[in-house]
Design a protein around this motif. Structure first.
Motif, short mmCIF file in Angstrom:
data_model
loop_
_atom_site.label_atom_id
_atom_site.label_comp_id
_atom_site.label_asym_id
_atom_site.label_seq_id
_atom_site.Cartn_x
_atom_site.Cartn_y
_atom_site.Cartn_z
N ARG A 129 0.78 -1.19 0.00
CA ARG A 129 0.13 0.14 -0.08
C ARG A 129 0.98 1.31 -0.15
N ILE A 130 2.22 1.16 0.27
CA ILE A 130 2.93 2.19 0.11
C ILE A 130 3.28 2.59 -1.30
N ILE A 255 0.25 10.24 1.19
CA ILE A 255 -0.04 9.40 2.26
C ILE A 255 -0.69 10.07 3.02
N SER A 256 -1.58 9.62 4.10
CA SER A 256 -2.19 10.38 5.01
C SER A 256 -1.72 10.30 6.38
N LEU A 257 -1.54 11.27 7.13
CA LEU A 257 -1.03 11.55 8.48
C LEU A 257 -2.08 11.86 9.29
N THR A 258 -2.47 11.03 10.22
CA THR A 258 -3.60 11.33 11.31
C THR A 258 -3.05 11.75 12.66
N PHE A 379 12.54 5.09 11.04
CA PHE A 379 11.55 4.05 10.27
C PHE A 379 11.95 4.38 8.89
N THR A 380 11.97 3.36 7.94
CA THR A 380 12.10 3.37 6.46
C THR A 380 10.86 2.66 5.87
N LEU A 381 10.21 3.30 4.88
CA LEU A 381 9.04 2.69 4.30
C LEU A 381 9.52 2.03 3.03
N LYS A 382 9.04 0.50 3.04
CA LYS A 382 9.45 0.11 1.67
C LYS A 382 8.28 -0.52 1.09
N ARG A 383 8.30 -0.14 -0.42
CA ARG A 383 7.14 -0.78 -1.12
C ARG A 383 7.33 -2.05 -1.44
#
Length: 385
Positions: A129-130, A255-258, A379-383
């Motif tokens: 989803r990234i 991306i959304s940040l809540t 943190f590192t986001l990975k698709r």
């Protein structure tokens, strides 16, 4: 609750000392008067703290620091003595002295380097989803700074900020409890250090930020104090998310940040294993559930309601500190926090949802960290297809 715990701790220490002295007399040994007086004085430290609390009309930063150091004095003097008694009762006096000495050194280490040396934990989050533009997106989470009860606020905040800046993240997320009691803890020295964070910062409020622990609520109304904490964060350039969502964009992707604020109504339930979250439909109203969502919320007990609402691909929390005590022989290790919280430290996964609980950098109750070291998380986001 706190008074009851204080009385129990005091009573247990007195009973242990009485048993020890009684056994000494039965064996023909006479305990030294100085040792007896020292034992009685240290046993009574929680009681001294409780009496002082009853006499104080307010609980400002200096009072809270006094409480912390009184409890610290009880820990470093009484606990090693109790450990010695256990070995002494078993006929292992010399072994007891060695273990009691080792425990004292460990407690002192937890008060110095264990409390101030920041550990950087690196976490990789993989999800299909990234969006492509966020593949490799790096951000830092820190939490629970508790500025008002730092031993040396300016030096310790400088160390924290330098640690964050050295990681060169794309963003920084703070998950609550910037202060311990009230907004005055954020003085110009503290604000000048926090202002040095080079990356954009988004934050939410925690249970200590909303003024509900202030005793003199006439001179310091909770609502005013909560507003001041938020305004001071905005004054140093932080973006405080108060039950709202924004969108982070890279190229054509988003991306959304809540951010979910701590509800003052939950003050007395902050340690419950489960908490209500009736306002989530309003908080997430209009947020497309097709977007990858990061949710910042101080208390980890709201993770399940956030998941059930269909959001929180990654939920970041703090609050627990692992009670500043963690035994780490394996993985997450163990802490007394596990008795209270279903989720209390580190990473938890449930399908596409991940919760991460940062152990924080500050202290409450006692100025010491044992195993639950001060933490900054990268943190590192990975698709992942």
């Amino acid at each position: 609750m706190l008074l009851t715990l204080t009385l129990i701790l005091t009573l247990l220490a007195f009973v242990a000392d009485w048993i020890h002295f009684h056994r000494q007399r039965r064996r023909g040994a006479t305990p030294q008067r100085g040792f007896i007086l020292w034992a009685l004085a240290t046993d009574a430290l929680p009681l001294v703290s409780a009496i002082a609390g009853l006499c104080c009309h307010d609980n400002g930063p200096n009072v809270m620091i006094f409480y912390m150091w009184i409890f610290w004095g009880w820990i470093v003097t009484v606990l090693p003595r109790m450990l010695y008694y256990l070995f002494h009762f078993a006929g292992l006096r010399r072994t007891g002295l060695v273990f009691a000495g080792a425990l004292t050194l460990f407690l002192l280490w937890g008060t110095t380097l264990g409390r101030t040396r920041i550990r950087v934990n690196r976490v990789e989050i993989c999800s299909d989803r990234i969006p492509a533009a966020f593949d490799g997106y790096r951000f830092v989470q820190f939490s629970d700074a508790h500025v008002g009860t730092l031993v040396n606020p300016e030096r310790e905040l400088a160390r924290l900020v330098d640690t964050i800046n050295a990681l060169h993240p794309d963003a920084v997320f703070f998950t609550g409890d910037l202060v311990t009691i009230r907004s005055a803890e954020l003085d110009e020295r503290a604000m000048s250090q926090l202002r040095r964070i080079e990356s954009p910062v988004w934050s939410v409020t925690g249970n200590h930020d909303v003024g509900t622990y202030i005793r003199d609520s006439i001179a310091f109304p909770a609502a005013d104090e909560a507003r001041n904490v938020v305004e001071k964060q905005r004054a140093i350039g932080w973006r405080v998310l108060e039950d709202t969502t924004l969108y982070l964009r890279r190229g054509a992707d988003s991306i959304s940040l809540t951010g979910i604020s701590f509800d003052p109504e939950l003050r007395h339930r902050r340690h419950d294993r489960h908490l209500p979250a009736d306002n989530l439909p309003e908080i997430y109203a209009g947020v497309p559930d097709s977007l990858y969502n990061i949710t910042l919320v101080h208390v980890p007990q709201l993770w399940k309601p956030v998941m059930e609402a269909g959001y929180g691909d990654l939920t970041l929390s703090g609050h627990v500190h692992a009670m500043q005590f963690k035994i780490r022989p394996w993985g997450r290790g163990w802490s007394p926090a596990a008795w209270l919280y279903e989720h209390w430290s580190g990473r938890y996964d449930d399908g596409r949802h991940t919760l991460y609980i940062n152990d924080g950098t500050g202290c409450v109750a006692y100025p010491m960290r044992l195993g639950a070291w001060p933490e900054v998380t990268l943190f590192t986001l990975k698709r992942c297809e």
